[in-house]
Design an enzyme around this catalytic site. Structure first.
Site, PDB file in Angstrom:
ATOM      1  N   LYS A  45     -24.115  13.798 -37.301  1.00 42.41           N
ATOM      2  CA  LYS A  45     -23.537  12.541 -37.489  1.00 42.41           C
ATOM      3  C   LYS A  45     -24.180  11.505 -38.245  1.00 42.41           C
ATOM      4  O   LYS A  45     -25.496  11.500 -38.467  1.00 42.41           O
ATOM      5  CB  LYS A  45     -23.055  11.966 -36.274  1.00 42.41           C
ATOM      6  CG  LYS A  45     -22.245  12.918 -35.444  1.00 42.41           C
ATOM      7  CD  LYS A  45     -21.623  12.318 -34.125  1.00 42.41           C
ATOM      8  CE  LYS A  45     -20.752  13.295 -33.276  1.00 42.41           C
ATOM      9  NZ  LYS A  45     -20.237  12.391 -32.167  1.00 42.41           N
TER      10      LYS A  45
ATOM     11  N   TYR B 166     -10.488  14.324 -35.191  1.00 44.65           N
ATOM     12  CA  TYR B 166     -10.721  13.911 -33.563  1.00 44.65           C
ATOM     13  C   TYR B 166      -9.274  13.773 -33.131  1.00 44.65           C
ATOM     14  O   TYR B 166      -9.213  13.002 -32.181  1.00 44.65           O
ATOM     15  CB  TYR B 166     -11.659  12.593 -33.776  1.00 44.65           C
ATOM     16  CG  TYR B 166     -13.021  13.111 -33.623  1.00 44.65           C
ATOM     17  CD1 TYR B 166     -13.537  13.786 -32.647  1.00 44.65           C
ATOM     18  CD2 TYR B 166     -13.871  12.624 -34.875  1.00 44.65           C
ATOM     19  CE1 TYR B 166     -15.033  14.046 -32.691  1.00 44.65           C
ATOM     20  CE2 TYR B 166     -15.312  12.894 -34.657  1.00 44.65           C
ATOM     21  CZ  TYR B 166     -15.616  13.673 -33.763  1.00 44.65           C
ATOM     22  OH  TYR B 166     -17.161  14.045 -33.653  1.00 44.65           O
TER      23      TYR B 166
ATOM     24  N   ASN C  27     -23.953   9.410 -31.211  1.00 42.99           N
ATOM     25  CA  ASN C  27     -24.760  10.410 -30.420  1.00 42.99           C
ATOM     26  C   ASN C  27     -25.273  11.494 -31.100  1.00 42.99           C
ATOM     27  O   ASN C  27     -25.590  12.697 -30.809  1.00 42.99           O
ATOM     28  CB  ASN C  27     -24.023  10.938 -29.337  1.00 42.99           C
ATOM     29  CG  ASN C  27     -22.819  11.360 -29.436  1.00 42.99           C
ATOM     30  OD1 ASN C  27     -22.425  11.652 -30.656  1.00 42.99           O
ATOM     31  ND2 ASN C  27     -22.033  12.136 -28.792  1.00 42.99           N
TER      32      ASN C  27
ATOM     33  N   HIS D 232     -22.224  16.655 -33.017  1.00 41.43           N
ATOM     34  CA  HIS D 232     -21.122  17.201 -32.326  1.00 41.43           C
ATOM     35  C   HIS D 232     -21.097  18.593 -32.446  1.00 41.43           C
ATOM     36  O   HIS D 232     -21.567  19.347 -33.322  1.00 41.43           O
ATOM     37  CB  HIS D 232     -19.912  16.640 -33.193  1.00 41.43           C
ATOM     38  CG  HIS D 232     -18.574  17.278 -32.812  1.00 41.43           C
ATOM     39  ND1 HIS D 232     -17.800  17.039 -31.801  1.00 41.43           N
ATOM     40  CD2 HIS D 232     -18.212  18.892 -33.399  1.00 41.43           C
ATOM     41  CE1 HIS D 232     -16.905  18.331 -31.596  1.00 41.43           C
ATOM     42  NE2 HIS D 232     -16.885  19.087 -32.747  1.00 41.43           N
TER      43      HIS D 232
ATOM     44  N   GLU E 151     -12.364  24.366 -35.745  1.00 38.49           N
ATOM     45  CA  GLU E 151     -13.230  23.240 -36.527  1.00 38.49           C
ATOM     46  C   GLU E 151     -13.836  24.207 -37.749  1.00 38.49           C
ATOM     47  O   GLU E 151     -14.016  23.199 -38.485  1.00 38.49           O
ATOM     48  CB  GLU E 151     -14.271  22.699 -35.315  1.00 38.49           C
ATOM     49  CG  GLU E 151     -13.546  21.744 -34.293  1.00 38.49           C
ATOM     50  CD  GLU E 151     -14.154  21.399 -33.223  1.00 38.49           C
ATOM     51  OE1 GLU E 151     -13.915  20.492 -32.355  1.00 38.49           O
ATOM     52  OE2 GLU E 151     -15.519  21.789 -33.241  1.00 38.49           O
TER      53      GLU E 151
HETATM   54  P1  CMP Z   1     -18.303  14.384 -29.847  1.00 37.53           P
HETATM   55  O1  CMP Z   1     -18.803  15.625 -29.411  1.00 37.53           O
HETATM   56  O2  CMP Z   1     -18.369  14.277 -31.351  1.00 37.53           O
HETATM   57  O3  CMP Z   1     -16.547  14.189 -29.546  1.00 37.53           O
HETATM   58  C1  CMP Z   1     -16.087  13.209 -29.207  1.00 37.53           C
HETATM   59  C2  CMP Z   1     -16.777  11.905 -29.558  1.00 37.53           C
HETATM   60  O4  CMP Z   1     -16.308  10.657 -29.028  1.00 37.53           O
HETATM   61  C3  CMP Z   1     -18.102  12.122 -28.737  1.00 37.53           C
HETATM   62  O5  CMP Z   1     -18.933  13.226 -29.227  1.00 37.53           O
HETATM   63  C4  CMP Z   1     -18.757  10.799 -28.471  1.00 37.53           C
HETATM   64  O6  CMP Z   1     -19.497  10.373 -29.807  1.00 37.53           O
HETATM   65  C5  CMP Z   1     -17.511   9.913 -28.671  1.00 37.53           C
HETATM   66  N1  CMP Z   1     -17.421   9.443 -27.434  1.00 37.53           N
HETATM   67  C6  CMP Z   1     -17.130   9.710 -26.300  1.00 37.53           C
HETATM   68  N2  CMP Z   1     -17.006   8.714 -25.414  1.00 37.53           N
HETATM   69  C7  CMP Z   1     -17.438   7.625 -25.943  1.00 37.53           C
HETATM   70  C8  CMP Z   1     -17.189   6.135 -25.745  1.00 37.53           C
HETATM   71  N3  CMP Z   1     -16.927   5.851 -24.400  1.00 37.53           N
HETATM   72  N4  CMP Z   1     -17.178   5.262 -26.724  1.00 37.53           N
HETATM   73  C9  CMP Z   1     -17.800   5.529 -27.987  1.00 37.53           C
HETATM   74  N5  CMP Z   1     -17.577   6.961 -28.239  1.00 37.53           N
HETATM   75  C10 CMP Z   1     -17.187   7.803 -27.482  1.00 37.53           C
END
Ligand code: CMP
Length: 140
Positions: free
Chosen positions: A11, A51, A114, A117, A128
């Site tokens: 990311k 998403y 984070n 993904h 995906e």
């Molecule tokens: P990802 O695995 O990419 O799938 C959905 C994403 O939403 C997740 O990782 C997080 O990065 C994001 N996400 C999930 N919960 C929150 C939250 N409370 N606030 C902001 N982003 C979130």
């Protein structure tokens, strides 16, 4: 468990901090082979489509804005039980809950930023991978 493929995104928070190689090394150390990889910058429409399952969540706007803020690296990872193995290497979605040694424990900044993904099931992995890669880009 047979050989499987899964989909991964490195990311914007990670590409921005020049962590692409460090994260790829974590995948390889876990026995996952990077069989396709490219660095791209998503449009807002592409991020919203990818998403789409989260479109009703309160963080959807923030998530899409973040995902287009810098280039990302999309990859296909292959190996024994690749979907579960990748999720193990990534660690919990929230870095505060992630185990020691995982990508998110070491590199993630927050639950939103984070670093990675990964697909959560065989059906989503197939969808995906097809979203980002054509058949021509995937060697058997
Ligand atoms: P990802 O695995 O990419 O799938 C959905 C994403 O939403 C997740 O990782 C997080 O990065 C994001 N996400 C999930 N919960 C929150 C939250 N409370 N606030 C902001 N982003 C979130």
């Amino acid at each position: 468990m047979a050989t499987q493929r899964t989909f991964s995104i490195i990311k914007p928070d990670a590409t921005k901090r020049n962590l692409t190689g460090a994260i790829a090394a974590k995948f390889e150390a876990a026995g996952l082979r990077i069989v396709a990889s490219k660095r791209i910058q998503l449009t807002l429409a592409q991020a919203q489509s990818f998403y789409g399952v989260h479109s009703e969540r309160p963080f959807f706007g923030e998530l899409c804005d973040f995902m287009i803020s810098e280039p990302i690296v999309v990859q296909v990872l292959e190996g024994e039980d690749a979907i579960a193995k990748n999720r193990e290497v990534m660690g919990a979605t929230n870095p505060a809950d992630a185990d020691a040694g995982t990508i998110r424990k070491e590199y993630a900044l927050s639950i939103g930023e984070n670093s990675v993904h990964g697909s959560d099931a065989p059906e989503t992995a197939a969808e995906e991978i097809a979203f980002f890669f054509s058949g021509l880009e995937l060697v058997g």
